[in-house]
Each structure stands twice: as C-alpha cells, then as structure tokens.
Motif scaffolding. Structure first.
Motif, PDB file in Angstrom:
ATOM      1  N   GLY B  36      34.303  25.474  63.840  1.00 51.59           N
ATOM      2  CA  GLY B  36      34.212  24.053  63.516  1.00 51.59           C
ATOM      3  C   GLY B  36      35.555  23.344  63.541  1.00 51.59           C
ATOM      4  N   GLU B  37      35.470  22.034  63.699  1.00 53.49           N
ATOM      5  CA  GLU B  37      36.664  21.207  63.863  1.00 53.49           C
ATOM      6  C   GLU B  37      37.492  21.139  62.576  1.00 53.49           C
ATOM      7  OE1 GLU B  37      35.758  17.324  65.332  1.00 53.49           O
ATOM      8  OE2 GLU B  37      37.822  16.612  65.092  1.00 53.49           O
ATOM      9  N   VAL B  38      36.788  20.996  61.449  1.00 52.84           N
ATOM     10  CA  VAL B  38      37.497  20.865  60.176  1.00 52.84           C
ATOM     11  C   VAL B  38      38.363  22.105  59.930  1.00 52.84           C
ATOM     12  CG1 VAL B  38      37.178  20.721  57.679  1.00 52.84           C
ATOM     13  CG2 VAL B  38      35.734  19.349  59.192  1.00 52.84           C
ATOM     14  N   ALA B  46      50.205  22.380  59.095  1.00 51.10           N
ATOM     15  CA  ALA B  46      51.427  22.900  58.477  1.00 51.10           C
ATOM     16  C   ALA B  46      51.101  23.745  57.243  1.00 51.10           C
ATOM     17  CB  ALA B  46      52.337  21.736  58.097  1.00 51.10           C
ATOM     18  N   TRP B  47      49.909  23.551  56.660  1.00 53.13           N
ATOM     19  CA  TRP B  47      49.534  24.277  55.451  1.00 53.13           C
ATOM     20  C   TRP B  47      49.017  25.687  55.749  1.00 53.13           C
ATOM     21  CZ3 TRP B  47      50.547  21.330  51.220  1.00 53.13           C
ATOM     22  CH2 TRP B  47      50.555  19.944  51.383  1.00 53.13           C
ATOM     23  N   SER B  48      48.707  25.960  56.996  1.00 53.81           N
ATOM     24  CA  SER B  48      48.027  27.223  57.314  1.00 53.81           C
ATOM     25  C   SER B  48      48.900  28.436  57.033  1.00 53.81           C
ATOM     26  CB  SER B  48      47.613  27.219  58.785  1.00 53.81           C
ATOM     27  OG  SER B  48      47.033  28.457  59.119  1.00 53.81           O
ATOM     28  N   ALA B 132      29.210  34.822  49.845  1.00 49.05           N
ATOM     29  CA  ALA B 132      30.199  34.092  50.646  1.00 49.05           C
ATOM     30  C   ALA B 132      30.202  32.592  50.338  1.00 49.05           C
ATOM     31  CB  ALA B 132      29.956  34.331  52.135  1.00 49.05           C
ATOM     32  N   ASP B 133      29.040  32.036  50.005  1.00 47.71           N
ATOM     33  CA  ASP B 133      28.983  30.618  49.623  1.00 47.71           C
ATOM     34  C   ASP B 133      29.820  30.375  48.377  1.00 47.71           C
ATOM     35  OD1 ASP B 133      27.049  28.976  51.252  1.00 47.71           O
ATOM     36  OD2 ASP B 133      25.803  30.716  50.817  1.00 47.71           O
ATOM     37  N   ASN B 134      29.625  31.221  47.383  1.00 50.48           N
ATOM     38  CA  ASN B 134      30.381  31.050  46.146  1.00 50.48           C
ATOM     39  C   ASN B 134      31.871  31.261  46.374  1.00 50.48           C
ATOM     40  OD1 ASN B 134      28.163  30.398  44.590  1.00 50.48           O
ATOM     41  ND2 ASN B 134      27.764  32.509  43.971  1.00 50.48           N
ATOM     42  N   MET B 135      32.201  32.273  47.180  1.00 46.75           N
ATOM     43  CA  MET B 135      33.611  32.537  47.469  1.00 46.75           C
ATOM     44  C   MET B 135      34.240  31.329  48.162  1.00 46.75           C
ATOM     45  SD  MET B 135      36.100  34.585  47.127  1.00 46.75           S
ATOM     46  CE  MET B 135      35.604  36.272  46.780  1.00 46.75           C
ATOM     47  N   GLY B 136      33.548  30.802  49.168  1.00 43.63           N
ATOM     48  CA  GLY B 136      34.056  29.626  49.864  1.00 43.63           C
ATOM     49  C   GLY B 136      34.186  28.431  48.932  1.00 43.63           C
ATOM     50  N   GLY B 137      33.207  28.257  48.068  1.00 41.98           N
ATOM     51  CA  GLY B 137      33.241  27.144  47.108  1.00 41.98           C
ATOM     52  C   GLY B 137      34.411  27.266  46.143  1.00 41.98           C
ATOM     53  N   VAL B 167      32.472  27.279  54.352  1.00 33.97           N
ATOM     54  CA  VAL B 167      32.140  26.604  53.091  1.00 33.97           C
ATOM     55  C   VAL B 167      33.421  26.106  52.401  1.00 33.97           C
ATOM     56  CG1 VAL B 167      31.166  26.960  50.782  1.00 33.97           C
ATOM     57  CG2 VAL B 167      29.967  27.840  52.790  1.00 33.97           C
ATOM     58  N   SER B 168      34.504  26.840  52.589  1.00 32.04           N
ATOM     59  CA  SER B 168      35.775  26.441  51.956  1.00 32.04           C
ATOM     60  C   SER B 168      36.429  25.270  52.686  1.00 32.04           C
ATOM     61  CB  SER B 168      36.752  27.617  51.931  1.00 32.04           C
ATOM     62  OG  SER B 168      37.428  27.766  53.172  1.00 32.04           O
ATOM     63  N   VAL B 169      35.819  24.783  53.766  1.00 30.55           N
ATOM     64  CA  VAL B 169      36.415  23.812  54.692  1.00 30.55           C
ATOM     65  C   VAL B 169      37.876  24.170  55.011  1.00 30.55           C
ATOM     66  CG1 VAL B 169      34.813  21.911  54.223  1.00 30.55           C
ATOM     67  CG2 VAL B 169      36.869  22.088  52.847  1.00 30.55           C
ATOM     68  N   GLY B 170      38.098  25.468  55.209  1.00 33.80           N
ATOM     69  CA  GLY B 170      39.407  25.937  55.647  1.00 33.80           C
ATOM     70  C   GLY B 170      40.363  26.323  54.531  1.00 33.80           C
TER      71      GLY B 170
END
Lengths: 266, 266
Positions: B36-38, B46-48, B132-137, B167-170
């Motif tokens: 995904g793009e996000v 720069a944060w990666s 994984a949903d909870n982890m990403g959240g 789910v973490s949007v990155g």
C-alpha cells in the motif's frame, strides 16, 4: 432446549446459515448472523436488544455451551452438526464453531430515547464509517466506556455485519442504535436534548484535554481520510487529539476510545 | 528510478513477492513484505528504520507514485506489471496495487537505547500479543501518541507481518523495537533506567485517572483473555480502566490508546 442433530449441509431447516460469507453483504431483512461464544453470550444476556431465532453449532461445543443455550427461549431451535457439516453449511472453516441467527431490534425513536437519558450521558455519532472493523471497535468502546447510544448516518456500514458484531464482542447487540440520520440531523436531534456536538478532527481545534466534559455530549466521528464535512465542522465544536511529530493520525476506533474515556470517566 | 516492466508472473527477479499470503507466516530471514501507498510512504521517509530492497506495483499506479518512488535509493529496483500479472505474483487480488520488499532493522540494544531517551518518555511492553491486528494497532497508537519504543516478548506475533504493518499504517517501520525480552526482563531493563512499570489489568488496581503520569513509564499490555501473569503483576504497578456495568473489557489496542494518551498528553 433439545438440540436437533443434523447430518447434511443441505438440510432445509438451516438454510438461513448457508454460505454465510457470500451473504454477509446482501442483508437478510431484519435478521443477522453472529458467531462465537462471546457474542452468543451477549445475545442471550439480559442486556441484549435482539432476539435469537436459531443457533447452529458444532457437536463438540454443545456440552460447554449448555449454560448459555439454556437461556434461550424454549421455541428457539438449536441445531448441532459435526464440524465438517458445519463448515459445509457456512461455506468456510468455522473455527469458532457457533453461529446464531438473530432479529435486529425495532428502530429506535430518537426523540423518545433521548428524552429519557440520564442527566450526564454521551452519544456517539458515526459518519461515513464504512469499515466493519472500525464500526465494531467503536461499538465495543461505546459499550465498555459507557456511552448511552450510537447514531449512524447512511454512509456507515451495517453494524450488524457478522464481522462488526464479532469485533464489537457483541456490543452491537446491546447498544441503543439510531440509524439513517444525516450528520446534521444528528447534531439537531442531540442539541434539542442538550447534547453538545463535538467534532473530532485532525486539523484545527482545541486539544481534547482542554475540554471540560459537558454534562451531555455527542461525539461525531468521521471516516479516516475524508473526515467530517465542513458543514458538520461548522455546526459542532471541533476537538483534536494532538499527534506526535511526523505521524499522521490515530485510527477512528482508537480515537473513540480516548475521547469517550475523557468525557465519561473524567 | 527506471521502472522495470514485467510481463510474466514467473519472472525470477520478483520471486520474493510470489505467493505473499502463504508465505506471510513463514518468515523471510530479516526481510518483510509491506503493501500500500501509505506504508510505502513511511518506508521511504526520513523516519524509516528499514531499507527497501525492491518495489512491485501495478502499471497504472506508477505516475501517481513517482514522488514517493523517487525517494528510493538508486539501486532499489522498481518492477511494474499489469494488475493481472501482479495478482498472479501475489496469489490474490492485490487491490492496493503496491508491494515492497524491505529489510528489518538491526536488533536494537536495549541498554544503549534506553540510556539515550528523553527525560520524559514512555515505553510500551507487549506480552503475548498474538493477533496481528492488535499488534498493528498498538504500534499505530505508540507512534501517533509519541511512545519512544516498543518491547515485545517471545509470545508476540512478528510486528513485521504484512497485516500488522498495514494496520499500523507503517508505524512498525519507524518505531524503535526491542524484541525477544520476557515480561520480567522488560521490567528489569526499564527500571534500570528509571521507567516505572505499569501493568494494565481489568482486575484490581487504581483507576488510570488517579495515576499521576511518571516522568518515565513502561506500559505493560497482555493478551485479551489471559492478561498479564501474576508474576508480572506483582513486579509492576497495576492500573485499571473501569468498565461500564455489564461489559467485560476493552480491546488491548484501544487500551493502549487511552493509556498512552493519559501518560504522554496530560
């Protein structure tokens, strides 16, 4: 409660449970499908706003579920089947092993409902929330933190989708719901009963922490991305949760958790 | 950045992207797949904390993504293919149309990391979070609200699962992560640097709102259901978010949102 044992996935008595996944989005005219023990527990509890019509479960789950099933009204059939027959009915591997067919509650009259709320109470207004995970999460947070009801606009997905019910851990089945209201109608309805409309926005607006919780408030939540429309923002009090530098936004369900906690628990 | 056009799903150059879904749980030895793009935006920002190794996208997305793709290092290949070839490679319909192969960051030394945190900072300790949903959240909330890092125990799922990253949007790609620590080791490590360990529990314990945020704290979150072990609860300060009557619990990611907001923003 006398369980009815099934041997074939084609048994006409369980037609309503057939191919659950494909039919999730087509609607069932006032009915819904829910899954899992946690949700069945809510459906059969004193808090439920919904009636069970039928239950279908894997043979092996019967013994453990008897206390819950014994709360069903006497005329509600409980069908049991071997796991593989169950999977054949549902159309996928139903690892939770429990499906319930339920009746949606009758539509709630917003005036009658709002007129009888406690002096201090919080409503949630969901606007354009199309994602079932987010919808379920908002209902779970509303129930856990004690919001008195949820309003949804026509742009929202149906909270009675199987997935939304599951994510809500059954909160959808017990939380008073007012559907089909536009965001502006929500604001007008709520204001008529003294609810202060608050519009959550990632943009401008005072920090949530600076907001002294009003006795009554309506928390308006828009979809991630589009957010709430300028018309709605103009009619409500904007509120913001500041983000850490370089990060865009919180998920809308997480936002609801923070806001409801602030408004209700503080 | 010169895109490399593919015509066949069997092209050996994109083997790493093949059958993504089946291989999500098998690990890729220090690599991960993001979609995904996000998420690509975060990966190339720069944060990666992660390096991109390759990108694969649908032809039709190329023009819109050029600004993001131009941030990739010159030696990172960008493969493009018609949507149907892309779907053939991924093994399912990839409606987001973008996959990236990335390198996980080198393991973080907890001592070196904790010694250099700001005087006021909050850590998250995830214990047994297998979903994984909870982890990403949890990662999304940590990044959005400004936690300085996340510790995970061996009972957690890999935060670099495709779904958790999505789910973490990155946020997984930018948040300092300390992995493989037991909950008790997290407590010891954190205490050595003045972090007060807080154990979220649905049971007894003071209301979160009564807690004056310590300058440094470690927020320990257990899985829904089992929660944190008695040993961990005995070593940490228990904290509780009171529930509305008749409702069991908040989701663990929603819990993290409320707690981090209280500790960091108040």
């Amino acid at each position: 409660m006398t369980p009815i044992s099934l041997t074939s996935a084609d048994d006409p008595r369980i037609a309503a449970f057939r191919d659950v996944r494909e039919r999730d989005l087509t609607g069932r005219e006032g009915l819904f499908i829910a899954e899992g023990e946690v949700v069945l527990n809510v459906l059969t509890s004193a808090w439920s706003r919904c009636r069970a019509r039928a239950v279908l479960l894997a043979d092996k789950r019967l013994a453990k579920l008897e206390p819950v099933l014994s709360r069903l009204e006497a005329d509600v059939p409980v069908y049991t089947a071997p796991q593989e027959v169950l999977d054949g009915i549902a159309g996928f591997h139903l690892h939770r092993g429990i499906l319930a067919l339920g009746e949606k509650p009758a539509p709630l009259d917003a005036d009658a409902f709002l007129a009888t709320r406690p002096e201090r109470s919080v409503l949630v207004g969901a606007v354009g929330i199309g994602n079932a995970d987010n919808m379920g999460g908002i209902f779970r947070n509303a129930a856990a933190l004690g919001a008195c009801g949820v309003m949804i606009d026509p742009g929202c997905c149906d909270p009675f989708y199987r997935k939304a019910i599951r994510v809500s851990v059954g909160a959808v089945l017990r939380t008073p719901l007012m559907a089909g209201l536009s965001a502006l109608t929500m604001v007008e309805q709520a204001e008529a009963y003294g609810y202060v409309p608050l519009a959550l926005t990632p943009g401008d607006g005072p920090d949530l922490l600076e907001l002294e919780p009003p006795a009554r408030s309506l928390v308006l939540l828009g979809a991630e991305g589009p957010g709430l429309s300028p018309e709605v923002l103009a009619r409500a009090r904007p509120v913001r949760i500041p983000m850490a530098s370089g990060f865009d936004s919180l998920n809308v369900a997480a936002t609801s958790a923070i806001v409801l906690h602030h408004l209700i628990r503080r």
